[in-house]
Design a protein around this motif. Structure first.
Motif, PDB file in Angstrom:
ATOM      1  N   MET A  82     -35.230  60.078  15.631  1.00 48.44           N
ATOM      2  CA  MET A  82     -34.483  58.996  15.018  1.00 48.44           C
ATOM      3  C   MET A  82     -33.611  58.371  16.099  1.00 48.44           C
ATOM      4  N   ASP A  83     -33.659  57.058  16.206  1.00 46.21           N
ATOM      5  CA  ASP A  83     -32.840  56.385  17.205  1.00 46.21           C
ATOM      6  C   ASP A  83     -31.704  55.627  16.517  1.00 46.21           C
ATOM      7  N   GLY A  84     -30.849  55.029  17.333  1.00 44.69           N
ATOM      8  CA  GLY A  84     -29.677  54.336  16.815  1.00 44.69           C
ATOM      9  C   GLY A  84     -30.003  53.200  15.862  1.00 44.69           C
ATOM     10  N   LEU A  85     -31.084  52.493  16.111  1.00 40.90           N
ATOM     11  CA  LEU A  85     -31.475  51.393  15.228  1.00 40.90           C
ATOM     12  C   LEU A  85     -31.842  51.922  13.845  1.00 40.90           C
ATOM     13  N   GLN A  86     -32.553  53.029  13.810  1.00 38.91           N
ATOM     14  CA  GLN A  86     -32.911  53.637  12.525  1.00 38.91           C
ATOM     15  C   GLN A  86     -31.665  54.134  11.788  1.00 38.91           C
ATOM     16  N   ILE A  87     -30.728  54.702  12.524  1.00 41.61           N
ATOM     17  CA  ILE A  87     -29.478  55.154  11.906  1.00 41.61           C
ATOM     18  C   ILE A  87     -28.732  53.971  11.314  1.00 41.61           C
ATOM     19  N   ASN A  88     -28.691  52.866  12.035  1.00 38.85           N
ATOM     20  CA  ASN A  88     -28.044  51.655  11.530  1.00 38.85           C
ATOM     21  C   ASN A  88     -28.702  51.198  10.236  1.00 38.85           C
ATOM     22  N   GLN A  89     -30.010  51.215  10.190  1.00 37.66           N
ATOM     23  CA  GLN A  89     -30.736  50.784   8.997  1.00 37.66           C
ATOM     24  C   GLN A  89     -30.464  51.707   7.819  1.00 37.66           C
ATOM     25  N   VAL A  90     -30.404  53.001   8.072  1.00 34.46           N
ATOM     26  CA  VAL A  90     -30.103  53.965   7.013  1.00 34.46           C
ATOM     27  C   VAL A  90     -28.694  53.732   6.486  1.00 34.46           C
ATOM     28  N   ARG A  91     -27.739  53.585   7.398  1.00 33.58           N
ATOM     29  CA  ARG A  91     -26.344  53.385   7.004  1.00 33.58           C
ATOM     30  C   ARG A  91     -26.181  52.133   6.151  1.00 33.58           C
ATOM     31  N   ILE A  92     -26.807  51.067   6.563  1.00 34.94           N
ATOM     32  CA  ILE A  92     -26.718  49.810   5.817  1.00 34.94           C
ATOM     33  C   ILE A  92     -27.398  49.941   4.461  1.00 34.94           C
ATOM     34  N   ALA A  93     -28.555  50.601   4.427  1.00 39.29           N
ATOM     35  CA  ALA A  93     -29.260  50.802   3.155  1.00 39.29           C
ATOM     36  C   ALA A  93     -28.416  51.612   2.173  1.00 39.29           C
ATOM     37  N   LEU A  94     -27.603  52.513   2.701  1.00 44.26           N
ATOM     38  CA  LEU A  94     -26.720  53.314   1.856  1.00 44.26           C
ATOM     39  C   LEU A  94     -25.460  52.551   1.449  1.00 44.26           C
ATOM     40  N   GLY A  95     -25.254  51.397   2.065  1.00 42.50           N
ATOM     41  CA  GLY A  95     -24.078  50.595   1.740  1.00 42.50           C
ATOM     42  C   GLY A  95     -22.787  51.176   2.288  1.00 42.50           C
ATOM     43  N   LEU A  96     -22.884  51.893   3.409  1.00 45.43           N
ATOM     44  CA  LEU A  96     -21.711  52.532   3.997  1.00 45.43           C
ATOM     45  C   LEU A  96     -21.259  51.830   5.262  1.00 45.43           C
ATOM     46  N   SER A  97     -19.957  51.784   5.463  1.00 50.18           N
ATOM     47  CA  SER A  97     -19.417  51.309   6.729  1.00 50.18           C
ATOM     48  C   SER A  97     -19.621  52.411   7.767  1.00 50.18           C
ATOM     49  N   GLN A  98     -19.418  52.079   9.024  1.00 51.56           N
ATOM     50  CA  GLN A  98     -19.524  53.110  10.054  1.00 51.56           C
ATOM     51  C   GLN A  98     -18.513  54.223   9.788  1.00 51.56           C
ATOM     52  N   ARG A  99     -17.322  53.853   9.361  1.00 55.50           N
ATOM     53  CA  ARG A  99     -16.277  54.843   9.071  1.00 55.50           C
ATOM     54  C   ARG A  99     -16.707  55.774   7.935  1.00 55.50           C
ATOM     55  N   GLU A 100     -17.230  55.196   6.852  1.00 56.71           N
ATOM     56  CA  GLU A 100     -17.655  55.998   5.701  1.00 56.71           C
ATOM     57  C   GLU A 100     -18.827  56.920   6.066  1.00 56.71           C
ATOM     58  N   PHE A 101     -19.769  56.368   6.825  1.00 56.87           N
ATOM     59  CA  PHE A 101     -20.941  57.141   7.253  1.00 56.87           C
ATOM     60  C   PHE A 101     -20.506  58.311   8.123  1.00 56.87           C
ATOM     61  N   ALA A 102     -19.611  58.037   9.063  1.00 55.93           N
ATOM     62  CA  ALA A 102     -19.101  59.084   9.951  1.00 55.93           C
ATOM     63  C   ALA A 102     -18.394  60.173   9.157  1.00 55.93           C
TER      64      ALA A 102
END
Length: 65
Positions: free
Chosen positions: A1-21
């Motif tokens: 899994m690369d950073g782009l995929q992580i970004n896509q997952v985070r956005i799909a979950l509707g989470l901010s970077q802070r919430e995801f972290a």
């Protein structure tokens, strides 16, 4: 899994970077670094944590139905 995929997952979950972290018990800076440098591979333990988190989200969604 690369950073782009992580970004896509985070956005799909509707989470901010802070919430995801917070959900992954890591720093917001780490999430930002992954997403800023999508060519970097994420450590397998973190990838496993993300996959488990997604499975929990899916299970909760199924239980609500």
């Amino acid at each position: 899994m690369d950073g782009l995929q992580i970004n896509q997952v985070r956005i799909a979950l509707g989470l901010s970077q802070r919430e995801f972290a917070k959900q992954l018990n890591i720093s917001e800076r780490t999430v930002s670094r992954w997403e800023t440098h999508p060519e970097e591979e994420v450590l397998s333990i973190v990838e496993t944590a993300i996959r488990l988190y997604l499975e929990v989200i899916d299970l909760r969604h199924k239980l609500k139905k």
